[in-house]
Write a protein that holds these residues in place. Structure first.
Motif, mmCIF file in Angstrom:
data_model
loop_
_atom_site.group_PDB
_atom_site.id
_atom_site.type_symbol
_atom_site.label_atom_id
_atom_site.label_comp_id
_atom_site.label_asym_id
_atom_site.label_seq_id
_atom_site.Cartn_x
_atom_site.Cartn_y
_atom_site.Cartn_z
ATOM 1 N N UNK A 179 0.803 -1.222 0.000
ATOM 2 C CA UNK A 179 0.000 0.000 0.000
ATOM 3 C C UNK A 179 0.837 1.273 0.000
ATOM 4 N N UNK A 180 2.119 1.150 0.273
ATOM 5 C CA UNK A 180 2.998 2.320 0.266
ATOM 6 C C UNK A 180 3.708 2.497 -1.076
ATOM 7 N N UNK A 181 3.442 1.635 -2.034
ATOM 8 C CA UNK A 181 4.123 1.709 -3.333
ATOM 9 C C UNK A 181 3.846 3.022 -4.056
ATOM 10 N N UNK A 182 2.609 3.499 -3.967
ATOM 11 C CA UNK A 182 2.260 4.747 -4.632
ATOM 12 C C UNK A 182 3.041 5.925 -4.080
ATOM 13 N N UNK A 183 3.223 5.966 -2.758
ATOM 14 C CA UNK A 183 3.972 7.048 -2.134
ATOM 15 C C UNK A 183 5.435 7.020 -2.557
ATOM 16 N N UNK A 184 5.996 5.830 -2.657
ATOM 17 C CA UNK A 184 7.398 5.711 -3.084
ATOM 18 C C UNK A 184 7.540 6.092 -4.550
ATOM 19 N N UNK A 185 6.560 5.705 -5.378
ATOM 20 C CA UNK A 185 6.606 6.048 -6.801
ATOM 21 C C UNK A 185 6.611 7.562 -7.009
ATOM 22 N N UNK A 186 5.954 8.276 -6.116
ATOM 23 C CA UNK A 186 5.914 9.740 -6.232
ATOM 24 C C UNK A 186 7.301 10.371 -6.103
ATOM 25 N N UNK A 213 -3.256 3.897 -6.395
ATOM 26 C CA UNK A 213 -3.225 2.823 -5.412
ATOM 27 C C UNK A 213 -3.809 3.330 -4.097
ATOM 28 N N UNK A 214 -4.633 2.515 -3.465
ATOM 29 C CA UNK A 214 -5.167 2.851 -2.152
ATOM 30 C C UNK A 214 -5.026 1.645 -1.229
ATOM 31 N N UNK A 215 -4.793 1.913 0.053
ATOM 32 C CA UNK A 215 -4.711 0.849 1.031
ATOM 33 C C UNK A 215 -6.100 0.451 1.504
ATOM 34 N N UNK A 216 -6.446 -0.812 1.329
ATOM 35 C CA UNK A 216 -7.731 -1.331 1.795
ATOM 36 C C UNK A 216 -7.523 -2.166 3.049
ATOM 37 N N UNK A 217 -7.963 -1.642 4.173
ATOM 38 C CA UNK A 217 -7.684 -2.297 5.451
ATOM 39 C C UNK A 217 -8.587 -3.506 5.687
ATOM 40 N N UNK A 218 -7.976 -4.583 6.171
ATOM 41 C CA UNK A 218 -8.709 -5.770 6.570
ATOM 42 C C UNK A 218 -8.406 -6.095 8.021
ATOM 43 N N UNK A 219 -9.278 -6.859 8.650
ATOM 44 C CA UNK A 219 -9.131 -7.241 10.049
ATOM 45 C C UNK A 219 -9.162 -8.766 10.171
ATOM 46 N N UNK A 220 -8.467 -9.296 11.158
ATOM 47 C CA UNK A 220 -8.557 -10.738 11.394
ATOM 48 C C UNK A 220 -8.490 -11.050 12.890
ATOM 49 N N UNK A 221 -9.264 -12.084 13.269
ATOM 50 C CA UNK A 221 -9.311 -12.566 14.650
ATOM 51 C C UNK A 221 -8.924 -14.041 14.642
ATOM 52 N N UNK A 222 -8.018 -14.424 15.526
ATOM 53 C CA UNK A 222 -7.610 -15.821 15.636
ATOM 54 C C UNK A 222 -8.258 -16.474 16.851
ATOM 55 N N UNK A 223 -8.790 -17.673 16.647
ATOM 56 C CA UNK A 223 -9.372 -18.458 17.739
ATOM 57 C C UNK A 223 -8.564 -19.745 17.856
#
Length: 416
Positions: free
Chosen positions: A254-261, A269-279
């Protein structure tokens, strides 16, 4: 001929690229701003999914995002904010979300996923990483409503036409397949072509292997600038050192766009946040599943069951929205009524940012502007699944060999 190669980014894509490049005898250095113990490559659902043939940019997705914009617990959430880069990306994404573009993308997505599934198998068979979970039990698309069934049935028909193994299951067949857990669903579509793994197991193993193979892994080191001369990247300046290289691979998620600048390149490019829970307690779940109405994923990993989901566009941050975490817990309970996710498990939630391109397809290929720069980013929700395939393609590009598949659809220069 051996080349000196810098890979910016130590996620699954960057490390897979290092794996295949080092196999070809190149001098490889991986630079990552983290310690490579967290992020999207560690908290994803672990799916290897030839079945995921529909790109994220499909008709109606932006409309759904706008509709859900003021509900921060919704599965697809775009935080209201004034951000010109996000506006521009949204416009590109909207322009990409047509039936015609989706139809063109489907066979390409299928091909790169199948390639990656076979490469995961080859990596395991090589013994390089030792033993790690890689199971092909398929993926269950569990549904409660006729609407969800008809939607997935259409996808299943397309997948079957492309030669992927898929079948329908009624409640009795589903119960026979998953006898140790109660499932509240009308039925499922079972993509037998899919596989799964445990990212938190695979990632440390590939890092250890790469180090033993002579790949230099530079952690907690941020790329600050890229200096250019003529049409080449001359020097990579980081928070700790300066580097020169024959070839530079941009795989910074997700930081590739910032580095390309930093080298005056526009990479939507946009960062799409996901969440996860472990049981870590027994759940009785043995087959990965997507809970369609809850829009979340469930994976039986090595030692625990992971419940993951949501797509949140709110900038590149690790802020946890509790309402989104609770939506995952309640969504799991909705389909698995005997499975309770407790408060401690909820409190241990992890987040990761997936790099989402302008059309949901990855950016894989050489830069048309800088002769020694190659892109390997933008994989959206398929980063884990496509890691090895991307790494293989990158090694073929660098060595100027015939690529394993046509990658025109992944051009970093595409716009609409």
């Amino acid at each position: 001929m051996s080349k000196k190669i810098i890979i910016i980014g130590g996620g699954i894509v960057g490390l897979s690229s290092a794996y295949f490049l080092s196999k070809e005898g190149h001098d490889v250095t991986v630079i990552d701003k983290s310690d490579i113990t967290s992020g999207a490559s560690f908290v994803n659902a672990g799916y290897i999914t030839p079945s995921h043939i529909i790109p994220l940019a499909s008709p109606g997705m932006i409309a759904k995002g706008i509709k859900m914009m003021f509900n921060s617990a919704s599965p697809f959430y775009m935080k209201p904010r004034w951000d010109t880069e996000f506006f521009k990306w949204s416009w590109y994404f909207y322009k990409s979300s047509t039936k015609e573009k989706v139809a063109k993308a489907i066979p390409v997505i299928k091909d790169i996923n199948v390639l990656s599934r076979e490469l995961f198998g080859a990596i395991k068979a090589s013994g390089d990483l030792g033993d790690f979970q890689l199971e092909r039990k398929g993926l269950l698309m569990l549904y409660k409503t006729q609407e969800a069934y008809l939607h997935e049935k259409d996808v299943a028909n397309k997948a079957s036409f492309l030669g992927l193994e898929v079948r329908e299951l009624d409640q009795k067949q589903l119960a026979k397949l998953e006898p140790e857990v109660a499932i509240d669903a009308k039925g499922a579509i079972h993509y037998e072509c899919d596989a799964h793994s445990t990212p938190t197991q695979f990632m440390p193993k590939i890092v250890a292997y790469l180090k033993s193979a002579g790949v230099k892994i530079r952690t907690n080191e941020e790329v600050l600038d890229l200096e250019v001369k003529g049409n080449r990247i001359q020097e990579i300046k980081t928070s700790k050192a300066n580097y020169t290289a024959d070839e530079v691979i941009l795989a910074a998620g997700s930081w590739s766009g910032q580095i390309a600048k930093k080298i005056k390149m526009d990479l939507p490019l946009q960062g799409g946040k996901g969440y996860s829970i472990n049981v870590a307690r027994p759940t009785g779940i043995t087959i990965p599943a997507i809970l369609m109405e809850s829009k979340m994923a469930v994976t039986p990993m090595d030692g625990f069951t992971r419940f993951a989901g949501t797509m949140e566009f709110s900038g590149n941050n690790d802020f946890v929205r509790k309402e989104r975490v609770m939506a995952i817990a309640s969504g799991a309970k909705n389909f698995y009524p005997t499975v309770d996710i407790n408060a401690n498990e909820i409190a241990s939630v992890k987040t990761g940012l997936r790099p989402v391109s302008l059309d949901g397809l990855p950016y894989i290929g050489r830069s048309s502007k800088w002769a020694n720069l190659t892109f390997a980013t933008g994989h959206a929700m398929m980063g884990w699944s496509l890691g090895p395939a991307t790494g293989k393609l990158i090694s073929e590009i660098i060595d100027e060999r015939k690529v394993s598949m046509n990658i025109d659809a992944f051009s970093p220069d595409r716009r609409f």
